[in-house]
Design a protein around this motif. Structure first.
Motif, PDB file in Angstrom:
ATOM      1  N   GLY A  84       0.849  -1.178   0.000  1.00 58.59           N
ATOM      2  CA  GLY A  84       0.000   0.000   0.000  1.00 58.59           C
ATOM      3  C   GLY A  84       0.883   1.226   0.000  1.00 58.59           C
ATOM      4  O   GLY A  84       1.919   1.247   0.660  1.00 58.59           O
ATOM      5  N   THR A 110      -4.810   9.733  -3.113  1.00 54.56           N
ATOM      6  CA  THR A 110      -5.400   8.521  -2.560  1.00 54.56           C
ATOM      7  C   THR A 110      -4.337   7.556  -2.059  1.00 54.56           C
ATOM      8  O   THR A 110      -3.134   7.790  -2.226  1.00 54.56           O
ATOM      9  N   MET A 112      -3.141   3.800  -2.776  1.00 58.54           N
ATOM     10  CA  MET A 112      -3.235   2.674  -3.704  1.00 58.54           C
ATOM     11  C   MET A 112      -2.756   1.410  -3.000  1.00 58.54           C
ATOM     12  O   MET A 112      -1.783   1.454  -2.238  1.00 58.54           O
ATOM     13  N   ALA A 113      -3.424   0.301  -3.233  1.00 58.44           N
ATOM     14  CA  ALA A 113      -3.052  -0.961  -2.589  1.00 58.44           C
ATOM     15  C   ALA A 113      -3.124  -2.090  -3.610  1.00 58.44           C
ATOM     16  O   ALA A 113      -3.919  -2.040  -4.562  1.00 58.44           O
ATOM     17  N   GLY A 114      -2.272  -3.108  -3.407  1.00 55.57           N
ATOM     18  CA  GLY A 114      -2.286  -4.222  -4.341  1.00 55.57           C
ATOM     19  C   GLY A 114      -1.181  -5.218  -4.066  1.00 55.57           C
ATOM     20  O   GLY A 114      -0.783  -5.435  -2.914  1.00 55.57           O
ATOM     21  N   MET A 131      -2.053  -2.222  -8.734  1.00 54.34           N
ATOM     22  CA  MET A 131      -2.561  -1.435  -7.621  1.00 54.34           C
ATOM     23  C   MET A 131      -3.979  -0.944  -7.935  1.00 54.34           C
ATOM     24  O   MET A 131      -4.321  -0.712  -9.095  1.00 54.34           O
ATOM     25  N   ARG A 132      -4.758  -0.741  -6.861  1.00 57.07           N
ATOM     26  CA  ARG A 132      -6.124  -0.238  -7.010  1.00 57.07           C
ATOM     27  C   ARG A 132      -6.376   0.880  -6.004  1.00 57.07           C
ATOM     28  O   ARG A 132      -5.916   0.826  -4.857  1.00 57.07           O
ATOM     29  N   ASP A 133      -7.142   1.877  -6.435  1.00 61.74           N
ATOM     30  CA  ASP A 133      -7.536   2.979  -5.563  1.00 61.74           C
ATOM     31  C   ASP A 133      -8.385   2.453  -4.415  1.00 61.74           C
ATOM     32  O   ASP A 133      -9.344   1.703  -4.624  1.00 61.74           O
ATOM     33  N   THR A 134      -8.058   2.853  -3.193  1.00 61.10           N
ATOM     34  CA  THR A 134      -8.809   2.383  -2.017  1.00 61.10           C
ATOM     35  C   THR A 134      -9.830   3.396  -1.519  1.00 61.10           C
ATOM     36  O   THR A 134     -10.646   3.070  -0.666  1.00 61.10           O
ATOM     37  N   SER A 135      -9.803   4.623  -2.044  1.00 58.58           N
ATOM     38  CA  SER A 135     -10.685   5.674  -1.534  1.00 58.58           C
ATOM     39  C   SER A 135     -12.097   5.579  -2.097  1.00 58.58           C
ATOM     40  O   SER A 135     -13.042   6.107  -1.512  1.00 58.58           O
ATOM     41  N   GLY A 136     -12.243   4.949  -3.256  1.00 61.51           N
ATOM     42  CA  GLY A 136     -13.538   4.902  -3.921  1.00 61.51           C
ATOM     43  C   GLY A 136     -13.807   6.105  -4.798  1.00 61.51           C
ATOM     44  O   GLY A 136     -14.861   6.184  -5.436  1.00 61.51           O
ATOM     45  N   ASN A 139     -11.846   4.505  -8.213  1.00 59.22           N
ATOM     46  CA  ASN A 139     -11.952   3.052  -8.397  1.00 59.22           C
ATOM     47  C   ASN A 139     -11.054   2.585  -9.535  1.00 59.22           C
ATOM     48  O   ASN A 139     -11.312   1.568 -10.173  1.00 59.22           O
TER      49      ASN A 139
END
Length: 250
Positions: A84, A110, A112-114, A131-136, A139
């Motif tokens: 993250g 944001t 990012m996690a993955g 990685m993907r955005d965690t804040s929404g 997305n």
């Protein structure tokens, strides 16, 4: 003109090359750095920021600048990690002198996690992450794949690298798209980008100048994809980053 911004922290990217090369079990280093990065947005100033720097790597977890994670598997050559990290990408009206961009919505930074994979060998280092955005907020997703190799000359350590960054459609829509309502408000054309691939080159220069002390300079240049360059928010074909730091290893 360079704008001094205490909230902008690009060195997670700038120093990642050196961290990947230097990571060792139970290695801890602390330091300070200054990062400078150009913005792709119209009328936006180049930003500079000071920040403290932490690098720690054990058999089980690590902290690398603005990122941290857990080693799912680690040996002398391979790592599989859950990661993250803080992504400083963002836009707000105060960032630009452009009157039309000032009327657009804010794009937030944001976490990012993955997952990531790193392979080290005598011929260099390969790294890859998803990685993907965690804040929404967006997305969105990104994937970074790169290669680097370290050269040593006297006390100098020189590490060039190349790679590509993929950004998903949702990622680009959030940071570079313009909705119909924003278009009506600002006068800019509505814009709906697709996913993109941006190649980059980077390099770092490390110089140990005293017992356990090291000075570092890192730089990266990324070529923006046409999906980003064609946005009415953008007026550049590439962005660059520079980091200068000093750290002490325990």
């Amino acid at each position: 003109m360079t704008k001094f911004d205490k909230n902008y922290t690009p060195l997670a990217v700038l120093l990642s090359l050196g961290l990947i090369q230097n990571a060792a079990a139970d290695d801890l280093s602390l330091g300070a750095a200054v990062g400078i990065k150009t913005s792709p947005y119209k009328g936006a100033n180049t930003k500079a920021s000071p920040l403290p720097f932490i690098n720690y790597d054990s058999q089980y977890f690590f902290i690398h600048g603005l990122g941290a994670g857990i080693h799912l598997y680690k040996d002398d050559h391979n790592e599989f990690n859950v990661i993250g990290e803080y992504s400083p990408m963002g836009f707000k009206s105060g960032d630009t002198d452009d009157s039309q961009l000032k009327k657009l919505n804010k794009r937030k930074s944001t976490i990012m996690a993955g997952m990531s994979y790193i392979h080290r060998d005598i011929w260099g280092v390969i790294h890859a992450d998803v990685m993907r955005d965690t804040s929404g907020d967006s997305n969105g997703m990104t994937s970074d794949v790169g290669y680097s190799y370290r050269f040593e000359w006297n006390k100098f350590e020189f590490t060039p690298g190349v790679g590509v960054l993929w950004s998903s459609k949702k990622q680009n829509e959030y940071y570079y798209g313009i909705s119909q309502s924003e278009s009506l408000r600002s006068g800019l054309n509505a814009y709906d980008p697709n996913d993109s691939i941006s190649p980059y080159v980077q390099m770092s220069l490390d110089y140990p100048f005293a017992t356990d002390w090291k000075a570092s300079i890192s730089a990266r240049y990324s070529v923006l994809s046409s999906q980003v360059k064609n946005s009415p928010m953008v007026d550049k074909s590439g962005v660059s980053s520079l980091g200068i730091g000093i750290n002490y290893s325990f």
